[in-house]
Motif scaffolding. Sequence first.
Motif, PDB file in Angstrom:
ATOM      1  N   LEU A  12     -27.447 -29.618  -4.535  1.00  0.00           N
ATOM      2  CA  LEU A  12     -27.511 -28.267  -5.072  1.00  0.00           C
ATOM      3  C   LEU A  12     -28.922 -27.922  -5.539  1.00  0.00           C
ATOM      4  O   LEU A  12     -29.432 -26.838  -5.265  1.00  0.00           O
ATOM      5  CB  LEU A  12     -26.534 -28.118  -6.239  1.00  0.00           C
ATOM      6  N   SER A  13     -29.567 -28.847  -6.244  1.00  0.00           N
ATOM      7  CA  SER A  13     -30.925 -28.596  -6.734  1.00  0.00           C
ATOM      8  C   SER A  13     -31.910 -28.507  -5.573  1.00  0.00           C
ATOM      9  O   SER A  13     -32.854 -27.715  -5.609  1.00  0.00           O
ATOM     10  CB  SER A  13     -31.363 -29.697  -7.713  1.00  0.00           C
ATOM     11  N   PHE A  14     -31.699 -29.317  -4.536  1.00  0.00           N
ATOM     12  CA  PHE A  14     -32.577 -29.247  -3.363  1.00  0.00           C
ATOM     13  C   PHE A  14     -32.426 -27.883  -2.688  1.00  0.00           C
ATOM     14  O   PHE A  14     -33.414 -27.245  -2.312  1.00  0.00           O
ATOM     15  CB  PHE A  14     -32.240 -30.362  -2.373  1.00  0.00           C
ATOM     16  N   ALA A  15     -31.175 -27.425  -2.557  1.00  0.00           N
ATOM     17  CA  ALA A  15     -30.918 -26.106  -1.962  1.00  0.00           C
ATOM     18  C   ALA A  15     -31.533 -25.003  -2.812  1.00  0.00           C
ATOM     19  O   ALA A  15     -32.108 -24.036  -2.285  1.00  0.00           O
ATOM     20  CB  ALA A  15     -29.414 -25.888  -1.803  1.00  0.00           C
ATOM     21  N   ASP A  16     -31.434 -25.131  -4.126  1.00  0.00           N
ATOM     22  CA  ASP A  16     -32.034 -24.139  -5.027  1.00  0.00           C
ATOM     23  C   ASP A  16     -33.553 -24.114  -4.869  1.00  0.00           C
ATOM     24  O   ASP A  16     -34.176 -23.049  -4.900  1.00  0.00           O
ATOM     25  CB  ASP A  16     -31.671 -24.459  -6.484  1.00  0.00           C
ATOM     26  N   GLY A  17     -34.150 -25.282  -4.716  1.00  0.00           N
ATOM     27  CA  GLY A  17     -35.604 -25.353  -4.540  1.00  0.00           C
ATOM     28  C   GLY A  17     -36.059 -24.660  -3.273  1.00  0.00           C
ATOM     29  O   GLY A  17     -37.072 -23.947  -3.262  1.00  0.00           O
ATOM     30  N   ILE A  18     -35.309 -24.843  -2.190  1.00  0.00           N
ATOM     31  CA  ILE A  18     -35.620 -24.167  -0.924  1.00  0.00           C
ATOM     32  C   ILE A  18     -35.491 -22.656  -1.097  1.00  0.00           C
ATOM     33  O   ILE A  18     -36.351 -21.880  -0.660  1.00  0.00           O
ATOM     34  CB  ILE A  18     -34.682 -24.654   0.198  1.00  0.00           C
ATOM     35  N   SER A  19     -34.412 -22.231  -1.745  1.00  0.00           N
ATOM     36  CA  SER A  19     -34.150 -20.801  -1.909  1.00  0.00           C
ATOM     37  C   SER A  19     -35.241 -20.109  -2.719  1.00  0.00           C
ATOM     38  O   SER A  19     -35.754 -19.057  -2.327  1.00  0.00           O
ATOM     39  CB  SER A  19     -32.791 -20.594  -2.600  1.00  0.00           C
ATOM     40  N   ILE A  20     -35.601 -20.694  -3.852  1.00  0.00           N
ATOM     41  CA  ILE A  20     -36.599 -20.050  -4.715  1.00  0.00           C
ATOM     42  C   ILE A  20     -37.970 -20.080  -4.066  1.00  0.00           C
ATOM     43  O   ILE A  20     -38.769 -19.145  -4.226  1.00  0.00           O
ATOM     44  CB  ILE A  20     -36.623 -20.725  -6.113  1.00  0.00           C
ATOM     45  N   SER A  21     -38.260 -21.127  -3.306  1.00  0.00           N
ATOM     46  CA  SER A  21     -39.538 -21.191  -2.602  1.00  0.00           C
ATOM     47  C   SER A  21     -39.635 -20.095  -1.550  1.00  0.00           C
ATOM     48  O   SER A  21     -40.695 -19.487  -1.363  1.00  0.00           O
ATOM     49  CB  SER A  21     -39.704 -22.570  -1.931  1.00  0.00           C
ATOM     50  N   TYR A  22     -38.521 -19.846  -0.867  1.00  0.00           N
ATOM     51  CA  TYR A  22     -38.538 -18.797   0.150  1.00  0.00           C
ATOM     52  C   TYR A  22     -38.783 -17.432  -0.474  1.00  0.00           C
ATOM     53  O   TYR A  22     -39.483 -16.596   0.113  1.00  0.00           O
ATOM     54  CB  TYR A  22     -37.221 -18.782   0.928  1.00  0.00           C
ATOM     55  N   LEU A  72     -24.970 -22.330   0.961  1.00  0.00           N
ATOM     56  CA  LEU A  72     -24.233 -23.481   0.445  1.00  0.00           C
ATOM     57  C   LEU A  72     -24.100 -23.391  -1.073  1.00  0.00           C
ATOM     58  O   LEU A  72     -23.063 -23.731  -1.645  1.00  0.00           O
ATOM     59  CB  LEU A  72     -24.935 -24.781   0.843  1.00  0.00           C
ATOM     60  N   VAL A  73     -25.162 -22.914  -1.726  1.00  0.00           N
ATOM     61  CA  VAL A  73     -25.128 -22.737  -3.179  1.00  0.00           C
ATOM     62  C   VAL A  73     -24.141 -21.633  -3.545  1.00  0.00           C
ATOM     63  O   VAL A  73     -23.336 -21.776  -4.471  1.00  0.00           O
ATOM     64  CB  VAL A  73     -26.534 -22.407  -3.726  1.00  0.00           C
ATOM     65  N   VAL A  74     -24.214 -20.520  -2.808  1.00  0.00           N
ATOM     66  CA  VAL A  74     -23.302 -19.395  -3.066  1.00  0.00           C
ATOM     67  C   VAL A  74     -21.858 -19.834  -2.849  1.00  0.00           C
ATOM     68  O   VAL A  74     -20.962 -19.506  -3.640  1.00  0.00           O
ATOM     69  CB  VAL A  74     -23.647 -18.201  -2.161  1.00  0.00           C
ATOM     70  N   ASP A  75     -21.625 -20.582  -1.767  1.00  0.00           N
ATOM     71  CA  ASP A  75     -20.278 -21.040  -1.457  1.00  0.00           C
ATOM     72  C   ASP A  75     -19.736 -21.913  -2.585  1.00  0.00           C
ATOM     73  O   ASP A  75     -18.589 -21.748  -3.019  1.00  0.00           O
ATOM     74  CB  ASP A  75     -20.287 -21.825  -0.142  1.00  0.00           C
ATOM     75  N   TYR A  76     -20.556 -22.825  -3.069  1.00  0.00           N
ATOM     76  CA  TYR A  76     -20.134 -23.688  -4.176  1.00  0.00           C
ATOM     77  C   TYR A  76     -19.812 -22.862  -5.412  1.00  0.00           C
ATOM     78  O   TYR A  76     -18.805 -23.090  -6.092  1.00  0.00           O
ATOM     79  CB  TYR A  76     -21.235 -24.705  -4.485  1.00  0.00           C
ATOM     80  N   ARG A  77     -20.669 -21.894  -5.688  1.00  0.00           N
ATOM     81  CA  ARG A  77     -20.496 -21.068  -6.885  1.00  0.00           C
ATOM     82  C   ARG A  77     -19.213 -20.238  -6.804  1.00  0.00           C
ATOM     83  O   ARG A  77     -18.454 -20.138  -7.772  1.00  0.00           O
ATOM     84  CB  ARG A  77     -21.708 -20.165  -7.045  1.00  0.00           C
ATOM     85  N   MET A  78     -18.970 -19.640  -5.649  1.00  0.00           N
ATOM     86  CA  MET A  78     -17.785 -18.802  -5.493  1.00  0.00           C
ATOM     87  C   MET A  78     -16.504 -19.628  -5.544  1.00  0.00           C
ATOM     88  O   MET A  78     -15.494 -19.199  -6.099  1.00  0.00           O
ATOM     89  CB  MET A  78     -17.863 -18.025  -4.177  1.00  0.00           C
TER      90      MET A  78
END
Length: 245
Positions: A39-49, A157-163
Motif C-alpha cells: 500500500l505504501s509503495f502504491a501511495d509513493g508511486i501515486s504521489i510521485s506521479y 489498487l489503493v482505491v480498491d482497498y479503501r472502498m
Amino acid sequence: MNGTTLIGLSLASVLFLSLVHVLADMLRWKRQLPQKYWLSFADGISISYVFLGLLPKIVEGTAAFPDSLGYAAEILKHSPFLPLLIGLVAFYGMERMVEKPVDASGSHIAHEATGLRVWIHLASYAFYKAIIGYLIVQMNNPVSIVIFAISMAVHFLVVDYRMMDIHKGVYQRIGRWALTIAILVGWIVGATTVISPVVVTLLLSFLAGGIVLVVLEEEFSREHPSSFPAFVAAVAVYTVVQISI
C-alpha cells in the motif's frame, strides 16, 4: 504515431485499468506481501506521479488559458492549483461523510456505511474514474499514455482497498462494477466528443487533488499500518523513471 494507433493504445490502457478493480482480489502477491508495504509503495508511486507528471501539465495548461475567459483566466494563471485544492476539499468532504463513527474512548467503531452516503461516495469515485478514462483519450504521446496507465493502475489498487474497507459487501457486489464501467464511459465520451483544453486542465487538477487526498488518508491512517521505507522506495523509483524518460 497516427491518431488511430493512439486511440487503440488508449483503449487498451482503459481496458487494462477497467480490469484492476475486477481482478484486485485475485492478485496473489497482495495476500503474500504485508499490506503496509504494497500500500505504501502504491501511495509513493501515486504521489510521485502527481508532482512529477500532473502538476507540470497543469501549470503548462493554465498558462495557455485564453484571455477570452476574462477574470477567471487571470485567477487561474496566478493560482494554477486552485482546481487541485477544490478537488482535494471535495473528496475530503466525501470521505468525512462516510467516516467511521468514534466511540467514547476515541476508537473507531467497525461498520459498513449504508444508505444515501454509500451511493454518493460511490458516485464521486465513479466520476473520478470517468475523468481518468476521458483524460487517456486526450493524450497524444504513447509514452505518456503508458506511464499514466501504470500509475493509475497502482493507484486503483489503493482505491480498491479503501472502498472494500469502507463499503465491504456493497462495493464487492455493485461498486466495483460501477467503477469499472465508469472508466469505460469516460473513455467513450473522450473518444466521441471534443472538449476545450481548458476543461482538460481543470479535470487534471481535480484528479490530482483526489489522488493527493487518497494517498494522505492511507499513509496517515491510524487504522492501517504504513511503511515509510516502501513509500520512499517508490518515490525514488518513479523519480528515476521520470528523469530517464
